[in-house]
Design an enzyme around this catalytic site. Structure first.
Site, short mmCIF file in Angstrom:
data_model
loop_
_atom_site.label_atom_id
_atom_site.label_comp_id
_atom_site.label_asym_id
_atom_site.label_seq_id
_atom_site.Cartn_x
_atom_site.Cartn_y
_atom_site.Cartn_z
N GLY A 59 0.87 -1.18 0.00
CA GLY A 59 0.00 0.00 0.00
C GLY A 59 0.91 1.23 0.00
O GLY A 59 1.81 1.33 0.85
N ALA A 60 0.64 2.15 -0.94
CA ALA A 60 1.59 3.25 -1.16
C ALA A 60 1.95 4.04 0.11
O ALA A 60 3.15 4.18 0.43
CB ALA A 60 1.03 4.16 -2.25
N ARG A 98 10.70 -1.11 -4.25
CA ARG A 98 9.58 -1.22 -5.20
C ARG A 98 9.57 0.06 -6.04
O ARG A 98 9.84 1.15 -5.52
CB ARG A 98 8.23 -1.41 -4.47
CG ARG A 98 8.06 -2.82 -3.89
CD ARG A 98 6.66 -3.07 -3.38
NE ARG A 98 5.72 -3.38 -4.45
CZ ARG A 98 4.40 -3.51 -4.25
NH1 ARG A 98 3.89 -3.36 -3.05
NH2 ARG A 98 3.60 -3.80 -5.25
N GLN A 205 -5.49 -8.70 -2.63
CA GLN A 205 -5.58 -7.69 -1.55
C GLN A 205 -7.03 -7.48 -1.13
O GLN A 205 -7.31 -7.19 0.04
CB GLN A 205 -5.00 -6.35 -2.03
CG GLN A 205 -3.50 -6.28 -2.12
CD GLN A 205 -2.99 -6.66 -3.50
OE1 GLN A 205 -3.65 -7.38 -4.25
NE2 GLN A 205 -1.81 -6.19 -3.84
N ASP A 246 -1.26 4.81 -6.49
CA ASP A 246 0.17 4.66 -6.16
C ASP A 246 0.99 5.82 -6.70
O ASP A 246 2.07 6.11 -6.21
CB ASP A 246 0.70 3.34 -6.71
CG ASP A 246 0.13 2.19 -5.90
OD1 ASP A 246 -1.03 1.81 -6.13
OD2 ASP A 246 0.85 1.70 -5.00
O1 MRU Z 1 0.82 -3.87 -4.56
P1 MRU Z 1 0.20 -3.10 -3.42
O2 MRU Z 1 -0.70 -3.93 -2.57
O3 MRU Z 1 1.22 -2.31 -2.66
O4 MRU Z 1 -0.74 -2.06 -4.17
C1 MRU Z 1 -1.54 -1.20 -3.43
C2 MRU Z 1 -2.46 -0.41 -4.26
O5 MRU Z 1 -2.40 -0.41 -5.47
C3 MRU Z 1 -3.40 0.49 -3.56
O6 MRU Z 1 -4.60 0.58 -4.26
C4 MRU Z 1 -2.75 1.87 -3.46
O7 MRU Z 1 -1.44 1.75 -2.97
C5 MRU Z 1 -3.45 2.76 -2.57
S1 MRU Z 1 -3.20 2.28 -0.89
C6 MRU Z 1 -3.89 3.45 0.10
#
Ligand code: MRU
Length: 354
Positions: A59-60, A98, A205, A246
């Site tokens: 999650g970003a 990442r 997720q 993200d």
């Molecule tokens: O690969 P992830 O689980 O890190 O991706 C997360 C997402 O794409 C979420 O939708 C995004 O980060 C928003 S989290 C508040």
């Protein structure tokens, strides 16, 4: 409809996944949810980079917060010799964990600015921990502010349903959530009929995290296969599709979890609104358009197998980009703590973030 925002202290922030103890960082291992609640304790930046890469934390905003604590840990546990070189190396390793979520680089740049202003290791230990804590606290405050802005923008008077993708909740942030923060806020105001949560293949997720997080907090959630989103929009009262991001580029394009782009197309067809909720730390005005953003591609095993069980012929070629780009033209609103960009384009983005 005008609403009176509740003071932050009265709001439940949900199940958080990051705990800071001053000399160590604890992360709730999101790979094991919903089956097991296991916390991992980290005392160095290398463990934090590895945890981001392996998606112990994801999650970003949560990635950015964790990376900031990673830098604080690097200072705390620096050998005392060339401490500056050690911290710089930790920042480089964290930045390589990442590629897509800009919150990671935003947080590291903030930490780097503080680091460059420090004259001794003692000062760095103290100030870097303080800066990481500030990043963490500001994220939670931004989530409350975004939920208030979104509610005001939506202006609903009767309950309606929303559809969401991936996990954007307390687990993905400093607490409360971005898109799920809006969902929480709608629930608090009794304006939420149902949240349809895409399971979000391949990492799931939605199924493993969003359904778990919302059920725990008594928020009405129905889990669906990603492919059911069109049928849900056709048959149910989904007034808004609400997602996180993200990275949001200068023209208002949104990079988010793979599958977001198709939802935006579907929402336009079904005349549902499409809202992106993300803190300003997700906005990258230095990046002109979504096409310029590096899109992470993860191992094909995430699609060929689930927890060691084969789902496809062994060795079959797999294309596994884990994010996609939703063009600004398909987005009705980008909600940040600084305000709302309606029908985003370069002019609207510059007006708020220029
Ligand atoms: O690969 P992830 O689980 O890190 O991706 C997360 C997402 O794409 C979420 O939708 C995004 O980060 C928003 S989290 C508040």
């Amino acid at each position: 409809m005008a609403t009176t925002p509740k003071p932050s202290s009265e709001r439940s922030i949900g199940t958080v996944a990051i705990r800071w103890h001053g000399s160590s960082l604890e992360l709730l291992d999101q790979r094991l949810l919903p089956g097991e609640e296991h916390w991992i304790t980290l005392e160095g930046a290398a463990g934090v980079s590895q945890s981001i890469r392996d998606m112990v934390v994801r999650g970003a905003p949560a990635i950015g917060i964790s990376a900031a604590y990673g830098v604080a840990l690097a200072a705390r546990h620096a050998g005392g010799g060339d401490w500056k070189a050690e911290i710089k190396q930790a920042i480089r390793e964290l930045a390589a964990s990442r590629p897509t979520a800009v919150n990671l680089f935003w947080a590291l740049q903030r930490m780097e600015r503080v680091f460059h202003a420090c004259h001794s290791l003692d000062e760095a230990v103290k100030r870097l921990a303080g800066e990481a804590e500030a990043i963490h606290e500001e994220d939670l405050a931004a989530n409350f502010a975004m939920a208030d802005h979104a509610l005001e923008f939506i202006g609903a008077e009767a309950p309606f349903s929303v559809l969401t993708h991936c996990n954007t909740g307390a687990l993905a942030t400093g607490g409360y959530g971005t898109a799920l923060g809006v969902v929480r806020r709608l629930h608090e105001e009794k304006l939420l009929a149902e949240v349809y949560a895409d399971e979000t293949r391949p990492w799931l997720q939605g199924g493993r995290l969003t359904a778990w997080e919302l059920s725990r907090d008594g928020i009405p959630v129905t889990l669906n296969a990603d492919g059911a989103a069109a049928a849900i929009m056709a048959r149910k009262d989904v007034r808004w599709v609400i997602v996180g991001a993200d990275r949001i580029t200068a023209n208002g394009d949104v990079v988010n979890k793979i599958g977001t782009y198709s939802l935006a197309v579907l929402a336009r067809h079904h005349k549902a609104g499409f809202m992106v909720v993300a803190p300003s730390s997700t906005v990258d005005m230095a990046m002109a358009a979504g096409a310029d953003v590096p899109i992470e591609e993860r191992d094909g095993i995430e699609i060929r197998e689930i927890r060691g069980i084969g789902l496809a012929p062994e060795g079959v070629k797999v294309f596994n980009p884990v994010f996609d780009v939703t063009p600004a033209s398909l987005i009705d609103a980008i909600v940040t703590e600084k305000g709302v960009v309606h029908n985003p384009n370069i002019t609207g983005m510059q007006a708020l973030f220029g």
